[in-house]
Design an enzyme around this catalytic site. Structure first.
Site, short mmCIF file in Angstrom:
data_model
loop_
_atom_site.label_atom_id
_atom_site.label_comp_id
_atom_site.label_asym_id
_atom_site.label_seq_id
_atom_site.Cartn_x
_atom_site.Cartn_y
_atom_site.Cartn_z
N THR A 1 34.42 56.43 50.04
CA THR A 1 35.86 56.19 50.05
C THR A 1 36.52 57.26 49.18
OG1 THR A 1 37.56 54.48 50.05
CG2 THR A 1 36.05 54.45 48.17
N CYS B 1 43.69 52.00 42.94
CA CYS B 1 42.79 51.16 43.74
C CYS B 1 41.41 51.14 43.09
CB CYS B 1 42.63 51.74 45.15
SG CYS B 1 44.18 51.86 46.06
N HIS C 1 37.40 49.05 49.31
CA HIS C 1 38.47 49.84 48.66
C HIS C 1 39.68 48.92 48.57
CE1 HIS C 1 40.84 53.92 48.64
NE2 HIS C 1 41.57 52.97 48.09
#
Lengths: 206, 165
Positions: free
Chosen positions: B26, B32, B49
């Site tokens: 990711t 995040c 994620h």
């Protein structure tokens, strides 16, 4: 439901016109900052889907220089000004033509960050003041923040309040002498503010 | 050595993979958090994620479970168990949860990085999943890759280069 789906060409045309006027203000302010004539090109205004915003600047991993402003007032939202690191370096060079540029590809000194933040203030502020004139409503941007990092990491910030939605992309480029410096400006109104913008502009979304 | 297959995990997505040679990746984690789960006996890896701590305020319909820490963890565990992972063997690594812009006021909802990390820890504790390593906080973005053969989490950032957890 996606709010932006209710936006038609009429609404976009008005935003373009607001963008034109904002670009005019920005050119004047940039000329003062750089102490030479600066031409702003007519900005392109379009809607970009949520998951493709980072693609506009080279993908989520592309390293960009970013200036972030939070907008408060009758309409609230987030605003980003993104440019390539190279464009940011060129801009710094035209602001401080006599200073040697700072070492390191990704490093910006405090004074350079301050100058770039001011450019962000000018560009975002010019567009916002034009928008607020049309809406006859107050918009107040916060002190700008600056970062050099992956586009995805930076933009996720502005996307947090959103479900799947689109952002308003205002592409601005300015000509400083013969050099063209391109930047991307994203305006992401908060979900509650979305309809209010068009109501205040007198072109309510359908 | 065989070529590794990269499995892309986008923003607000989660994926599980089993067997050798897969890299769950990711990119551009800012505030995040990437939740990397691994069962080293079954060689089952899972990566989420997440963007927000809690689905309580979710407006999306249907709910995207991968977007919120509280809903992503049980969903990812379920996906991993479907392909052979066993609960007591799963361990977690966390990365992300940065505060990208220091200009954002303390009170703002945009100061989300730390809240995301806290919510991930609370969620993992609820399922008794130990956290073996973490690289969270700071003011920079991260790209991460979880190796399904080893459970090693590779972390890259613009300013600090590469490291392994």
């Amino acid at each position: 439901m996606n709010e932006w789906e209710r936006i038609g060409e009429n609404q976009l045309d008005l935003l373009r016109e607001i963008g034109n006027i904002g670009a005019g203000h920005a050119a004047t302010a940039m000329s003062k900052l750089l102490n030479k004539p600066v031409n702003m090109e007519v900005p392109q205004v379009r809607l970009v889907p949520f998951d493709q915003i980072a693609e506009q600047v080279g993908g989520p991993e592309a390293v960009v220089a970013a200036i972030f402003l939070r907008i408060e007032g009758q309409v609230s939202g987030n605003m980003f000004l993104l440019m390539s690191v190279q464009a940011a370096k060129e801009l710094v060079k035209s602001i401080f033509p006599l200073e040697p540029s700072s070492s390191g590809d990704l490093y910006f000194s405090d004074i350079e960050i301050s100058a770039l933040s001011e450019v962000g203030n000018i560009l975002a502020g010019s567009y916002l003041s034009s928008l607020s004139d049309f809406m006859q409503a107050s918009l107040s941007p916060t002190v700008p923040g600056f970062a050099v990092d992956m586009a995805g990491a930076i933009l996720a910030y502005g996307l947090i309040p959103f479900d799947e939605t689109d952002a308003l992309l205002i592409e601005t480029s300015f000509l400083d002498g013969m050099e063209r410096i391109e930047s991307h400006m994203f305006l992401l109104p908060d979900p509650d503010s979305f309809a209010r913008i068009f109501t205040l502009l007198g072109v309510p979304a359908q | 050595m065989t070529e590794k297959v990269i499995v892309k995990v986008g923003m607000a997505e989660l994926k599980a993979a089993s067997g050798e040679g897969q890299l769950l990746r990711t990119v551009g984690l800012g505030s995040c958090v990437g939740i990397a789960l691994y069962d080293r006996f079954a060689k089952v890896a899972g990566l989420a994620h997440i963007m927000l701590p809690s689905s309580d305020i979710a407006r999306d319909n249907p709910l995207n479970k991968a977007k919120y820490a509280d809903t992503a963890i049980p969903e990812l565990l379920a996906r991993m168990q479907e392909i052979g992972a066993v609960m007591p063997r799963i361990v977690a690594k966390l990365a992300g949860g940065a505060q990208m812009f220091s200009s954002v006021p303390e009170s703002s909802t945009l100061r989300i990085g730390q809240r995301n990390v806290d919510a991930c820890k609370a969620g993992l504790l609820r399922y008794n999943i130990p956290i073996s390593a973490e690289d969270t906080g700071g003011n920079y973005g991260r790209t991460i890759e979880l190796d399904s053969s080893t459970g090693i989490l590779f972390i890259r950032s613009v300013q600090f280069g590469a490291k392994e957890l």
